[in-house]
Design a protein around this motif. Sequence first.
Motif, PDB file in Angstrom:
ATOM      1  N   ASP A 106       1.060  -1.163  -0.009  1.00 36.23           N
ATOM      2  CA  ASP A 106      -0.089  -0.077  -0.113  1.00 36.23           C
ATOM      3  C   ASP A 106       0.853   1.182   0.103  1.00 36.23           C
ATOM      4  O   ASP A 106       0.630   2.209  -0.776  1.00 36.23           O
ATOM      5  CB  ASP A 106      -0.913   0.127   1.074  1.00 36.23           C
ATOM      6  CG  ASP A 106      -2.085  -0.905   1.110  1.00 36.23           C
ATOM      7  OD1 ASP A 106      -2.287  -1.413   0.046  1.00 36.23           O
ATOM      8  OD2 ASP A 106      -2.792  -1.212   2.264  1.00 36.23           O
ATOM      9  N   HIS A 139       1.171   3.947  -3.053  1.00 36.65           N
ATOM     10  CA  HIS A 139       0.960   5.138  -2.830  1.00 36.65           C
ATOM     11  C   HIS A 139       2.109   6.176  -3.045  1.00 36.65           C
ATOM     12  O   HIS A 139       1.875   7.231  -3.972  1.00 36.65           O
ATOM     13  CB  HIS A 139       0.533   5.452  -1.179  1.00 36.65           C
ATOM     14  CG  HIS A 139       0.353   6.974  -0.845  1.00 36.65           C
ATOM     15  ND1 HIS A 139      -0.926   7.359  -0.391  1.00 36.65           N
ATOM     16  CD2 HIS A 139       1.359   7.864  -0.471  1.00 36.65           C
ATOM     17  CE1 HIS A 139      -0.595   8.917  -0.302  1.00 36.65           C
ATOM     18  NE2 HIS A 139       0.503   8.851  -0.102  1.00 36.65           N
ATOM     19  N   GLU A 140       3.187   5.853  -2.618  1.00 34.50           N
ATOM     20  CA  GLU A 140       4.386   6.799  -3.055  1.00 34.50           C
ATOM     21  C   GLU A 140       4.527   7.027  -4.735  1.00 34.50           C
ATOM     22  O   GLU A 140       4.967   7.890  -5.283  1.00 34.50           O
ATOM     23  CB  GLU A 140       5.602   6.447  -2.234  1.00 34.50           C
ATOM     24  CG  GLU A 140       5.713   6.725  -0.829  1.00 34.50           C
ATOM     25  CD  GLU A 140       5.385   8.107  -0.520  1.00 34.50           C
ATOM     26  OE1 GLU A 140       5.739   9.110  -1.189  1.00 34.50           O
ATOM     27  OE2 GLU A 140       4.370   8.287   0.630  1.00 34.50           O
ATOM     28  N   GLU A 200      -2.113  13.733  -2.204  1.00 39.25           N
ATOM     29  CA  GLU A 200      -2.315  12.736  -1.226  1.00 39.25           C
ATOM     30  C   GLU A 200      -3.544  11.558  -1.796  1.00 39.25           C
ATOM     31  O   GLU A 200      -3.351  10.549  -1.717  1.00 39.25           O
ATOM     32  CB  GLU A 200      -2.481  13.263   0.061  1.00 39.25           C
ATOM     33  CG  GLU A 200      -1.405  13.932   0.526  1.00 39.25           C
ATOM     34  CD  GLU A 200      -0.081  13.152   0.628  1.00 39.25           C
ATOM     35  OE1 GLU A 200      -0.182  12.025   0.625  1.00 39.25           O
ATOM     36  OE2 GLU A 200       0.840  13.800   0.718  1.00 39.25           O
ATOM     37  N   GLY A 225      -2.366   9.281  -4.414  1.00 35.93           N
ATOM     38  CA  GLY A 225      -1.461   8.281  -3.815  1.00 35.93           C
ATOM     39  C   GLY A 225      -2.424   7.169  -3.438  1.00 35.93           C
ATOM     40  O   GLY A 225      -2.298   5.924  -3.656  1.00 35.93           O
ATOM     41  N   ASP A 226      -3.410   7.503  -2.650  1.00 39.37           N
ATOM     42  CA  ASP A 226      -4.226   6.429  -2.082  1.00 39.37           C
ATOM     43  C   ASP A 226      -5.052   5.630  -3.206  1.00 39.37           C
ATOM     44  O   ASP A 226      -5.305   4.451  -3.105  1.00 39.37           O
ATOM     45  CB  ASP A 226      -5.333   7.164  -0.943  1.00 39.37           C
ATOM     46  CG  ASP A 226      -4.487   7.224   0.440  1.00 39.37           C
ATOM     47  OD1 ASP A 226      -3.309   6.931   0.528  1.00 39.37           O
ATOM     48  OD2 ASP A 226      -5.225   7.817   1.329  1.00 39.37           O
ATOM     49  N   SER A 247      -3.979   5.380  -6.046  1.00 41.10           N
ATOM     50  CA  SER A 247      -3.115   4.349  -6.890  1.00 41.10           C
ATOM     51  C   SER A 247      -3.080   3.270  -6.016  1.00 41.10           C
ATOM     52  O   SER A 247      -2.750   1.962  -6.827  1.00 41.10           O
ATOM     53  CB  SER A 247      -1.895   4.967  -6.816  1.00 41.10           C
ATOM     54  OG  SER A 247      -0.652   4.256  -7.396  1.00 41.10           O
ATOM     55  N   ALA A 248      -3.033   3.136  -4.647  1.00 43.46           N
ATOM     56  CA  ALA A 248      -2.671   1.985  -3.752  1.00 43.46           C
ATOM     57  C   ALA A 248      -3.898   1.085  -3.935  1.00 43.46           C
ATOM     58  O   ALA A 248      -4.087  -0.177  -4.196  1.00 43.46           O
ATOM     59  CB  ALA A 248      -2.916   2.338  -2.509  1.00 43.46           C
ATOM     60  N   LEU A 286      -6.072   1.460   4.047  1.00 39.89           N
ATOM     61  CA  LEU A 286      -4.778   1.406   3.788  1.00 39.89           C
ATOM     62  C   LEU A 286      -3.770   1.478   4.677  1.00 39.89           C
ATOM     63  O   LEU A 286      -3.765   2.029   5.743  1.00 39.89           O
ATOM     64  CB  LEU A 286      -4.532   3.117   3.153  1.00 39.89           C
ATOM     65  CG  LEU A 286      -3.114   3.463   2.552  1.00 39.89           C
ATOM     66  CD1 LEU A 286      -2.641   2.637   1.269  1.00 39.89           C
ATOM     67  CD2 LEU A 286      -3.204   4.927   2.363  1.00 39.89           C
ATOM     68  N   HIS A 305      -3.270  15.050   4.318  1.00 37.87           N
ATOM     69  CA  HIS A 305      -3.662  13.710   4.430  1.00 37.87           C
ATOM     70  C   HIS A 305      -5.132  13.468   4.741  1.00 37.87           C
ATOM     71  O   HIS A 305      -5.923  12.608   4.271  1.00 37.87           O
ATOM     72  CB  HIS A 305      -2.812  12.979   5.089  1.00 37.87           C
ATOM     73  CG  HIS A 305      -1.323  12.944   4.781  1.00 37.87           C
ATOM     74  ND1 HIS A 305      -0.391  14.079   5.103  1.00 37.87           N
ATOM     75  CD2 HIS A 305      -0.536  12.216   4.083  1.00 37.87           C
ATOM     76  CE1 HIS A 305       0.783  13.633   4.580  1.00 37.87           C
ATOM     77  NE2 HIS A 305       0.636  12.641   3.732  1.00 37.87           N
ATOM     78  N   THR A 314     -10.932  10.810  -2.145  1.00 34.77           N
ATOM     79  CA  THR A 314     -10.909   9.284  -2.106  1.00 34.77           C
ATOM     80  C   THR A 314     -12.097   8.720  -1.761  1.00 34.77           C
ATOM     81  O   THR A 314     -12.415   7.578  -2.558  1.00 34.77           O
ATOM     82  CB  THR A 314      -9.701   8.910  -1.150  1.00 34.77           C
ATOM     83  OG1 THR A 314      -8.482   9.554  -1.347  1.00 34.77           O
ATOM     84  CG2 THR A 314      -9.335   7.539  -1.316  1.00 34.77           C
ATOM     85  N   CYS A 339       3.959  10.600   3.309  1.00 36.07           N
ATOM     86  CA  CYS A 339       2.495   9.765   3.319  1.00 36.07           C
ATOM     87  C   CYS A 339       1.826  10.066   4.631  1.00 36.07           C
ATOM     88  O   CYS A 339       0.939   9.062   4.939  1.00 36.07           O
ATOM     89  CB  CYS A 339       2.678   8.216   2.874  1.00 36.07           C
ATOM     90  SG  CYS A 339       3.555   7.224   4.079  1.00 36.07           S
TER      91      CYS A 339
END
Length: 448
Positions: A107, A111-112, A138, A141-142, A144-145, A176, A226, A233, A438
């Motif tokens: 995860d 994310h990164e 941010e 990134g989430d 993407s995870a 996550l 975040h 998200t 993150c």
Amino acid sequence: MSVPFPVIEDQPLPTKIVMNPAPARDRFPEGTPGFRFWGAAAALRRCSDFWGAILPQNATWNPSVGPTLDVILDAGIDLNAFYDRQALTFFHGTVLGSTVFSGESPDIISHEYGHAVLDSIGAGLWNAMSIEVDAFHESFGDMSAILVNLQLPSMRAAVLAETEGHLNRSSRLSRLAEQLGWAIRQFSANAVERDCLRNAANSFFYQSADELPTSGPATMLTSEPHSFSRVFTAAFLDGLAGMFASRPGQKEEDLLEVSRDMASLLVEAVRSSPIVPSYMSQVGAHLLRAAMKKDQGYAEAIKVGLVRHGLLSIPGAVTVATAHAPVGVAAGLSGQPVPHDLDVSGYGLKVSTIRVQAPSAQRRFSVAGASKSVGDVGVASPEDAARAFFEDLLRRGRLDPKGFADPAITVFDRSSFKTHELVDEQGTVTLYRRRIDCIPRRPHPAQL
């Protein structure tokens, strides 16, 4: 189950784990450096194969990165990870006798990696001084995870069974980084979610950043990027769930196709969206327009998610759905931020102005986030958005003033993790981003 050893240096979007010597291609016990190396390599290859198929052919990293993105799996003691246009960097910390490696989490890796992908398709976002832009970074990134996780057949099968096909329920997909979240909770019980770092299945509703506190427990929405990211998200997860529900079969293979369709829509929305103070609503509007061109069922699902979480008001959603074309696109208006001299005479600096990249493009849809009552919230000016961002950095201790702080009156926190810095460029003091991490709040390394 055995899988081929991943070759992460290959196209598309090559990466390289910086470890000398690199472990051999072999089986390693769990918890060993070799195990972490190959687990991370598998996650990186999965990210590259997924996003490489979504982005335009021959897509590359941001030019500052170079042709290959370096990955540092263990840079020392911390409960964090970051992307800084040089590498993806991960850390470790020992908590209650257990050592937690952020680079061991698929995860956190994806994310990164998502930050790096967004930096390759929306480079202007990097130094844009806007709380909403930071929050969207941010969120990406989430997202993407979540999307990369769905490329695993075992994850798709497990999530469909766990949620009974309702993807916007809390599940192993929406939660996550459960292990890293646990570690941070041992130091600060309310800094993260009760069962993970962040949960995409939430009911947060958009508010203007200037109406939000700078910090607070994970149960409330704050302007910290975040925390604020969870609004977009959640709208994304609701949209993804609705897209899947619109498929006649609602089988595992449908979920795979929906995940890839959503990623393509997101990339198109980012490429189309101007960098403005109400950035998340602009991305939402362009996401909806992209979906309208592809599939009406997708469009309805995304519209519901955006309205449910206040990224668009109901009139705003109608405006987007009925507009013939986004305002300004035909005229070729630039969507990038522009330099602006910000008055900082009241902030304890040795200079009265600093140069910032203000979110000063023109909106291409006349929409913003939904108000708590009727219609849209008011939209801040680019200068006010940049000032709010600057002050938010100061409150959270994220700015390194270098030599520009007046020690007699400064309020700069020198102990916290820095994401931005002031740089003297031929006599002009300019605010630049240093990195994107993150973690909203984590223990100081001295505590680990």
